[in-house]
Design an enzyme around this catalytic site. Structure first.
Site, mmCIF file in Angstrom:
data_model
loop_
_atom_site.group_PDB
_atom_site.id
_atom_site.type_symbol
_atom_site.label_atom_id
_atom_site.label_comp_id
_atom_site.label_asym_id
_atom_site.label_seq_id
_atom_site.Cartn_x
_atom_site.Cartn_y
_atom_site.Cartn_z
ATOM 1 N N ASP A 13 79.675 19.440 52.247
ATOM 2 C CA ASP A 13 79.084 19.553 50.845
ATOM 3 C C ASP A 13 78.621 20.773 50.431
ATOM 4 O OD1 ASP A 13 79.713 16.706 50.796
ATOM 5 O OD2 ASP A 13 77.803 16.171 51.383
ATOM 6 N N LYS A 16 82.951 23.624 48.877
ATOM 7 C CA LYS A 16 84.361 23.912 48.987
ATOM 8 C C LYS A 16 85.199 23.564 47.717
ATOM 9 C CE LYS A 16 84.079 21.078 52.558
ATOM 10 N NZ LYS A 16 82.718 20.967 52.730
ATOM 11 N N GLY A 40 84.393 14.497 49.781
ATOM 12 C CA GLY A 40 84.242 14.422 48.350
ATOM 13 C C GLY A 40 84.191 15.821 47.759
ATOM 14 N N HIS A 41 85.120 16.550 47.121
ATOM 15 C CA HIS A 41 85.046 17.887 46.854
ATOM 16 C C HIS A 41 84.975 17.688 45.028
ATOM 17 C CE1 HIS A 41 86.967 19.415 50.714
ATOM 18 N NE2 HIS A 41 86.145 18.506 50.882
ATOM 19 N N GLN A 223 84.613 18.593 55.305
ATOM 20 C CA GLN A 223 83.469 18.554 56.126
ATOM 21 C C GLN A 223 82.799 20.055 56.369
ATOM 22 O OE1 GLN A 223 86.249 16.268 57.316
ATOM 23 N NE2 GLN A 223 85.398 15.202 55.764
HETATM 24 P P1 GDP Z 1 82.251 20.048 49.024
HETATM 25 O O1 GDP Z 1 82.420 18.690 49.657
HETATM 26 O O2 GDP Z 1 82.143 21.321 49.932
HETATM 27 O O3 GDP Z 1 83.414 20.213 48.100
HETATM 28 O O4 GDP Z 1 80.849 19.764 47.836
HETATM 29 P P2 GDP Z 1 80.326 18.517 47.215
HETATM 30 O O5 GDP Z 1 81.360 18.631 45.828
HETATM 31 O O6 GDP Z 1 80.535 17.513 47.902
HETATM 32 O O7 GDP Z 1 78.896 18.916 47.011
HETATM 33 C C1 GDP Z 1 78.464 20.260 46.388
HETATM 34 C C2 GDP Z 1 77.719 19.964 44.782
HETATM 35 O O8 GDP Z 1 77.278 21.013 44.492
HETATM 36 C C3 GDP Z 1 78.934 19.262 43.761
HETATM 37 O O9 GDP Z 1 78.119 18.467 43.079
HETATM 38 C C4 GDP Z 1 79.090 20.588 43.140
HETATM 39 O O10 GDP Z 1 79.381 20.481 41.746
HETATM 40 C C5 GDP Z 1 77.589 21.130 43.318
HETATM 41 N N1 GDP Z 1 77.784 22.769 43.529
HETATM 42 C C6 GDP Z 1 78.786 23.607 43.662
HETATM 43 N N2 GDP Z 1 78.422 24.935 43.632
HETATM 44 C C7 GDP Z 1 77.251 24.807 42.962
HETATM 45 C C8 GDP Z 1 76.292 26.052 42.502
HETATM 46 O O11 GDP Z 1 76.334 27.066 42.804
HETATM 47 N N3 GDP Z 1 75.096 25.594 42.060
HETATM 48 C C9 GDP Z 1 74.661 24.321 41.908
HETATM 49 N N4 GDP Z 1 73.630 23.700 41.268
HETATM 50 N N5 GDP Z 1 75.827 23.181 42.199
HETATM 51 C C10 GDP Z 1 76.774 23.598 42.739
HETATM 52 P P1 IMO Z 2 82.929 17.221 52.785
HETATM 53 O O1 IMO Z 2 84.532 17.550 52.761
HETATM 54 C C1 IMO Z 2 79.331 15.649 54.116
HETATM 55 C C2 IMO Z 2 79.481 12.931 57.558
HETATM 56 C C3 IMO Z 2 79.294 11.438 57.641
HETATM 57 C C4 IMO Z 2 78.379 10.966 58.745
HETATM 58 C C5 IMO Z 2 79.495 11.941 59.512
HETATM 59 C C6 IMO Z 2 80.768 11.152 60.234
HETATM 60 O O2 IMO Z 2 82.784 16.395 51.312
HETATM 61 O O3 IMO Z 2 82.069 18.214 52.737
HETATM 62 P P2 IMO Z 2 82.936 9.914 59.250
HETATM 63 O O4 IMO Z 2 83.232 9.387 57.713
HETATM 64 O O5 IMO Z 2 83.746 11.304 59.151
HETATM 65 O O6 IMO Z 2 83.276 9.074 60.375
HETATM 66 O O7 IMO Z 2 81.536 10.460 58.943
HETATM 67 O O8 IMO Z 2 80.205 12.779 58.939
HETATM 68 N N1 IMO Z 2 80.608 13.404 56.733
HETATM 69 C C7 IMO Z 2 80.273 14.102 55.749
HETATM 70 N N2 IMO Z 2 79.350 14.755 55.282
HETATM 71 N N3 IMO Z 2 80.579 16.101 53.742
HETATM 72 C C8 IMO Z 2 81.584 15.510 54.161
HETATM 73 O O9 IMO Z 2 82.815 15.826 53.648
HETATM 74 C C9 IMO Z 2 81.538 14.440 55.250
HETATM 75 N N4 IMO Z 2 82.604 13.806 55.910
HETATM 76 C C10 IMO Z 2 81.857 12.947 56.752
HETATM 77 O O10 IMO Z 2 78.068 11.508 56.340
HETATM 78 O O11 IMO Z 2 77.266 11.711 59.004
HETATM 79 MG MG MG Z 3 81.308 16.581 49.611
#
Ligand code: GDP
Ligand code: IMO
Ligand code: MG
Length: 423
Positions: A13, A16, A40-41, A223
């Site tokens: 998270d 990415k 979840g991107h 991840q």
């Molecule tokens: P990912 O899994 O690495 O793609 O990240 P996620 O989408 O799960 O979580 C990142 C969260 O931070 C999302 O809600 C993005 O919209 C948000 N985000 C990304 N870059 C920034 C930033 O520079 N500032 C803020 N405030 N939010 C951001």
């Molecule tokens: P993105 O790509 C954050 C965490 C889960 C749990 C552990 C194992 O959005 O960054 P799993 O479902 O793989 O068996 O879970 O890994 N986890 C993540 N945490 N971002 C993710 O993906 C994750 N994918 C798995 O919360 O702790």
């Molecule tokens: Mg994510």
């Protein structure tokens, strides 16, 4: 050309999706190489916010091929839902979306097994997303799984039933409820039919031919490195190699053909699910970060645990990944603080101090040792030039570069595509 790889350096998270979407116009192809619907991107642009789980984050950009590689575990049911949710964008996925026939298939019973195994773990729950990731990789390594290409075979149903029977015997042992299985299977078969209209390919040829012909390819990690099956905080990890090497096995690209390795990290740290998190803040400071950063899971909606940046952990993953450029995300979330802390070492229970993530540090109660830096404590709205950022923030960037010994090339100051500062 060489394959550039983008990786999360923390517990996922990091942002990415946002950065892949931002960088995508520089590439001809974006490819996922591991993980599956546990990811979840989030992408934000033109007033839209969209979360992708399995589809690569280059999908919204024109003329880019988006590939799901062989290292991914694919849930066709989730994929169908994801594709249908893209309807309003009028993209033609039959043209720019490709799925490896060698990608592992997540079966309905894999999801039930994930839940059964988690329930049985009691206090040692991993906090899995329960998307079936672990059991699917288990079957892949156990050489009994089904792959995307198998759905084209006449023998698919027979093979599916034989695996399902084995899974049912395990589920019976765990006394796990299977009452929803018929319904899940109906959805699964419908999703397999839906999947057949897209390009099912030998993606290792596609990726290597693209590179050979001078096209640019970006591998999109899922991840983060601290969730890596080998180097993460085992057993509280995911079931794949989330590190740069995973891009080689997950796409079929030779190590010598890896180019830049972009490491992306938050200006602080979060984790969702169980497991060690040395800099976790269980106080109101952590709560402020969660609120300001809207730190709730993009896949499960769970609140993310928050804490200060952990430099020993970052140094460790920079080494194992060979990171060549760093991107710092969510700097704006720290706007609210007058002071910022950075963990520079850990104190172990015997009083000794280390900056290494040894086997022992993963299982001991370790205490972070912090350095305190002045915060910028002001809004970053409408800044687009690195040199216009507040001095305390550019000092924070220099401080991190000194410790991490890799240049920070992007600073992200908001979720939108446009809130991205290139240095
Ligand atoms: P990912 O899994 O690495 O793609 O990240 P996620 O989408 O799960 O979580 C990142 C969260 O931070 C999302 O809600 C993005 O919209 C948000 N985000 C990304 N870059 C920034 C930033 O520079 N500032 C803020 N405030 N939010 C951001
Ligand atoms: P993105 O790509 C954050 C965490 C889960 C749990 C552990 C194992 O959005 O960054 P799993 O479902 O793989 O068996 O879970 O890994 N986890 C993540 N945490 N971002 C993710 O993906 C994750 N994918 C798995 O919360 O702790
Ligand atoms: Mg994510």
């Amino acid at each position: 050309m060489k394959l550039d790889v983008l990786l999360g350096l923390q517990w996922g998270d990091e942002g990415k999706g946002k950065i892949v979407d931002y960088l995508a116009p520089k590439y001809n192809m974006v490819a996922r190489f591991q993980g599956g619907p546990n990811a979840g991107h989030t992408l934000e642009f033109d007033g839209f916010k969209h979360v992708l789980h399995q589809i690569p984050s280059g999908i919204f950009r024109e003329n880019i091929e988006n590939v799901i590689g062989n290292g991914v575990v694919l849930d066709p049911v989730v994929l169908k839902r994801e594709i249908l949710a893209l309807d309003k964008f009028q993209l033609d996925l039959t043209k720019n979306f490709f799925v490896s026939k060698k990608a592992a298939l997540i079966l309905p019973t894999h999801k039930l097994l994930d839940a059964a195994y988690e329930n049985a773990k009691g206090d040692l729950k991993i906090g899995s997303t329960l998307k079936g990731i672990g059991p699917t990789y288990q079957d892949k390594i156990g050489r009994m799984g089904l792959r995307v290409g198998d759905i084209l075979s006449d023998k698919f149903k027979d093979r599916y039933h034989s695996i399902k029977e084995q899974h049912l015997s395990i589920l019976a042992y765990y006394k796990h409820d299977t009452s929803l299985l018929d319904e899940m299977e109906g959805e699964f078969y419908a999703a397999l039919d839906f999947l057949k209209q897209f390009n099912l390919v030998d993606s290792e040829y596609q990726v290597n031919e693209a590179l050979k012909s001078g096209k640019t390819v970006l591998a999109e990690g899922a991840q983060g490195s601290l969730l890596d099956i080998d180097f993460g905080s085992y057993p509280f990890v995911t079931s794949s190699n989330t590190m740069a090497a995973g891009a080689c096995t997950g796409l079929g690209v030779a190590p010598a053909n890896i180019g830049e390795v972009f490491g992306i990290f938050k200006a602080y740290c979060t984790r969702v699910g169980s497991g060690p998190f040395p800099t976790e803040l269980s106080d109101e400071v952590g709560e402020m970060m969660r609120k300001e950063g809207r730190e709730f899971g993009a896949t499960t909606g769970r609140p993310r645990r928050c804490g200060w940046i952990d430099l020993p952990a970052l140094k460790y993953v920079i080494t194992i990944n060979g990171v060549t450029q760093l991107f710092m995300m969510k700097a704006d979330v720290l706007n609210i603080f007058k002071e910022i802390k950075a963990c520079v070492a850990y104190k172990l229970s015997d009083g000794s101090v280390t900056d290494k993530l040894s086997f022992e540090t993963l299982y001991e109660d370790i205490e972070p040792i912090y350095e305190v830096l002045p915060g910028w404590n002001c809004s970053l709205d409408n800044i687009s030039d690195f040199n216009k950022l507040p001095q305390e923030l550019t000092n924070y960037v220099s401080y991190l570069e000194k410790h991490l010994e890799v240049p920070i090339k992007i600073v992200s100051i908001g979720p939108d595509r446009t809130q991205t500062i290139i240095r």
